[in-house]
Design a protein around this motif. Structure first.
Motif, PDB file in Angstrom:
ATOM      1  N   GLY A  61       0.803  -1.224   0.000  1.00  0.00           N
ATOM      2  CA  GLY A  61       0.000   0.000   0.000  1.00  0.00           C
ATOM      3  C   GLY A  61       0.828   1.262   0.000  1.00  0.00           C
ATOM      4  O   GLY A  61       0.690   2.104  -0.882  1.00  0.00           O
ATOM      5  N   SER A  62       1.655   1.410   0.968  1.00  0.00           N
ATOM      6  CA  SER A  62       2.537   2.586   1.034  1.00  0.00           C
ATOM      7  C   SER A  62       3.787   2.188   1.808  1.00  0.00           C
ATOM      8  O   SER A  62       3.971   2.607   2.943  1.00  0.00           O
ATOM      9  N   PRO A  63       4.621   1.340   1.202  1.00  0.00           N
ATOM     10  CA  PRO A  63       5.806   0.855   1.920  1.00  0.00           C
ATOM     11  C   PRO A  63       6.821   1.966   2.162  1.00  0.00           C
ATOM     12  O   PRO A  63       6.806   2.986   1.493  1.00  0.00           O
ATOM     13  N   GLY A  64       7.665   1.742   3.125  1.00  0.00           N
ATOM     14  CA  GLY A  64       8.746   2.681   3.391  1.00  0.00           C
ATOM     15  C   GLY A  64       8.616   3.334   4.741  1.00  0.00           C
ATOM     16  O   GLY A  64       7.623   3.154   5.455  1.00  0.00           O
ATOM     17  N   PRO A  65       9.601   4.133   5.099  1.00  0.00           N
ATOM     18  CA  PRO A  65       9.621   4.752   6.434  1.00  0.00           C
ATOM     19  C   PRO A  65       8.508   5.779   6.651  1.00  0.00           C
ATOM     20  O   PRO A  65       8.135   6.051   7.781  1.00  0.00           O
ATOM     21  N   ASP A  66       7.973   6.350   5.593  1.00  0.00           N
ATOM     22  CA  ASP A  66       6.892   7.335   5.724  1.00  0.00           C
ATOM     23  C   ASP A  66       5.518   6.730   5.423  1.00  0.00           C
ATOM     24  O   ASP A  66       4.593   7.430   5.017  1.00  0.00           O
ATOM     25  N   ALA A  67       5.389   5.425   5.618  1.00  0.00           N
ATOM     26  CA  ALA A  67       4.154   4.723   5.282  1.00  0.00           C
ATOM     27  C   ALA A  67       2.978   5.237   6.109  1.00  0.00           C
ATOM     28  O   ALA A  67       3.107   5.529   7.295  1.00  0.00           O
ATOM     29  N   ALA A  68       1.838   5.335   5.444  1.00  0.00           N
ATOM     30  CA  ALA A  68       0.613   5.750   6.116  1.00  0.00           C
ATOM     31  C   ALA A  68       0.115   4.613   7.001  1.00  0.00           C
ATOM     32  O   ALA A  68       0.349   3.445   6.706  1.00  0.00           O
ATOM     33  N   PRO A  69      -0.581   4.936   8.079  1.00  0.00           N
ATOM     34  CA  PRO A  69      -1.162   3.879   8.915  1.00  0.00           C
ATOM     35  C   PRO A  69      -2.215   3.107   8.114  1.00  0.00           C
ATOM     36  O   PRO A  69      -2.699   3.579   7.084  1.00  0.00           O
ATOM     37  N   VAL A  70      -2.549   1.924   8.600  1.00  0.00           N
ATOM     38  CA  VAL A  70      -3.528   1.074   7.932  1.00  0.00           C
ATOM     39  C   VAL A  70      -4.799   1.056   8.773  1.00  0.00           C
ATOM     40  O   VAL A  70      -4.760   0.793   9.976  1.00  0.00           O
ATOM     41  N   ASP A  71      -5.927   1.364   8.129  1.00  0.00           N
ATOM     42  CA  ASP A  71      -7.228   1.402   8.804  1.00  0.00           C
ATOM     43  C   ASP A  71      -8.011   0.131   8.514  1.00  0.00           C
ATOM     44  O   ASP A  71      -8.044  -0.340   7.367  1.00  0.00           O
ATOM     45  N   PHE A  72      -8.665  -0.388   9.538  1.00  0.00           N
ATOM     46  CA  PHE A  72      -9.543  -1.558   9.414  1.00  0.00           C
ATOM     47  C   PHE A  72     -10.896  -1.165   9.977  1.00  0.00           C
ATOM     48  O   PHE A  72     -10.975  -0.619  11.079  1.00  0.00           O
ATOM     49  N   HIS A  73     -11.946  -1.432   9.226  1.00  0.00           N
ATOM     50  CA  HIS A  73     -13.309  -1.182   9.685  1.00  0.00           C
ATOM     51  C   HIS A  73     -14.057  -2.509   9.632  1.00  0.00           C
ATOM     52  O   HIS A  73     -14.206  -3.093   8.551  1.00  0.00           O
ATOM     53  N   PHE A  74     -14.507  -2.981  10.771  1.00  0.00           N
ATOM     54  CA  PHE A  74     -15.319  -4.187  10.867  1.00  0.00           C
ATOM     55  C   PHE A  74     -16.760  -3.731  10.999  1.00  0.00           C
ATOM     56  O   PHE A  74     -17.121  -3.131  12.015  1.00  0.00           O
ATOM     57  N   GLU A  75     -17.577  -3.980   9.985  1.00  0.00           N
ATOM     58  CA  GLU A  75     -19.001  -3.634  10.050  1.00  0.00           C
ATOM     59  C   GLU A  75     -19.760  -4.918  10.372  1.00  0.00           C
ATOM     60  O   GLU A  75     -19.736  -5.878   9.606  1.00  0.00           O
ATOM     61  N   ILE A  76     -20.445  -4.901  11.516  1.00  0.00           N
ATOM     62  CA  ILE A  76     -21.064  -6.101  12.056  1.00  0.00           C
ATOM     63  C   ILE A  76     -22.581  -5.947  12.011  1.00  0.00           C
ATOM     64  O   ILE A  76     -23.141  -4.999  12.559  1.00  0.00           O
ATOM     65  N   SER A  77     -23.241  -6.878  11.347  1.00  0.00           N
ATOM     66  CA  SER A  77     -24.700  -6.919  11.322  1.00  0.00           C
ATOM     67  C   SER A  77     -25.116  -8.329  11.761  1.00  0.00           C
ATOM     68  O   SER A  77     -24.265  -9.210  11.896  1.00  0.00           O
ATOM     69  N   PRO A  78     -26.389  -8.566  11.959  1.00  0.00           N
ATOM     70  CA  PRO A  78     -26.818  -9.886  12.433  1.00  0.00           C
ATOM     71  C   PRO A  78     -26.477 -11.025  11.467  1.00  0.00           C
ATOM     72  O   PRO A  78     -26.344 -12.170  11.901  1.00  0.00           O
ATOM     73  N   THR A  79     -26.305 -10.727  10.195  1.00  0.00           N
ATOM     74  CA  THR A  79     -26.091 -11.814   9.226  1.00  0.00           C
ATOM     75  C   THR A  79     -24.712 -11.840   8.590  1.00  0.00           C
ATOM     76  O   THR A  79     -24.401 -12.765   7.849  1.00  0.00           O
ATOM     77  N   LYS A  80     -23.870 -10.808   8.849  1.00  0.00           N
ATOM     78  CA  LYS A  80     -22.557 -10.804   8.204  1.00  0.00           C
ATOM     79  C   LYS A  80     -21.596  -9.862   8.902  1.00  0.00           C
ATOM     80  O   LYS A  80     -21.994  -9.000   9.680  1.00  0.00           O
ATOM     81  N   VAL A  81     -20.322 -10.076   8.584  1.00  0.00           N
ATOM     82  CA  VAL A  81     -19.256  -9.182   9.022  1.00  0.00           C
ATOM     83  C   VAL A  81     -18.531  -8.738   7.770  1.00  0.00           C
ATOM     84  O   VAL A  81     -18.034  -9.563   6.999  1.00  0.00           O
ATOM     85  N   ASP A  82     -18.503  -7.434   7.504  1.00  0.00           N
ATOM     86  CA  ASP A  82     -17.738  -6.868   6.390  1.00  0.00           C
ATOM     87  C   ASP A  82     -16.490  -6.221   6.979  1.00  0.00           C
ATOM     88  O   ASP A  82     -16.578  -5.492   7.969  1.00  0.00           O
ATOM     89  N   VAL A  83     -15.362  -6.490   6.352  1.00  0.00           N
ATOM     90  CA  VAL A  83     -14.113  -5.887   6.801  1.00  0.00           C
ATOM     91  C   VAL A  83     -13.551  -5.058   5.658  1.00  0.00           C
ATOM     92  O   VAL A  83     -13.384  -5.554   4.552  1.00  0.00           O
ATOM     93  N   HIS A  84     -13.283  -3.794   5.945  1.00  0.00           N
ATOM     94  CA  HIS A  84     -12.695  -2.884   4.956  1.00  0.00           C
ATOM     95  C   HIS A  84     -11.298  -2.521   5.426  1.00  0.00           C
ATOM     96  O   HIS A  84     -11.114  -2.120   6.576  1.00  0.00           O
ATOM     97  N   VAL A  85     -10.333  -2.662   4.524  1.00  0.00           N
ATOM     98  CA  VAL A  85      -8.941  -2.353   4.852  1.00  0.00           C
ATOM     99  C   VAL A  85      -8.505  -1.184   3.978  1.00  0.00           C
ATOM    100  O   VAL A  85      -8.712  -1.198   2.783  1.00  0.00           O
TER     101      VAL A  85
END
Length: 85
Positions: A61-85
């Motif tokens: 994604g953005s390798p190197g010493p100035d790499a941006a942080p990585v965000d993870f969003h877990f969206e949880i509903s009664p029937t599924k879990v969506d993960v966005h990276v």
């Protein structure tokens, strides 16, 4: 999760762009599996997928010493879990 909740609950995690922080996600997957009462095989598959996506984001994604942080969003509903990276 409250029954009848149609709006997904969201867990947001931001980690530095370093592979040694991926263990935080493994812990999150374990806790999420317990919270949702998921079978162990499902938790394992979720963990593998999330760790692989995180690894790819860090390495490509953005390798190197100035790499941006990585965000993870877990969206949880009664029937599924969506993960966005």
């Amino acid at each position: 999760m409250a029954s009848g909740n149609s709006v997904p609950e969201t867990i947001r995690i931001t980690i530095p762009s370093r592979l040694d922080f991926l263990g935080i996600l493994n812990h999150t997957n374990t806790e999420l599996g317990e919270y949702l009462r998921l079978e162990e095989e499902v938790v394992d598959a979720l963990a593998i997928s999330v760790i692989e996506a995180g690894t790819n984001a860090i390495q490509h994604g953005s390798p190197g010493p100035d790499a941006a942080p990585v965000d993870f969003h877990f969206e949880i509903s009664p029937t599924k879990v969506d993960v966005h990276v």
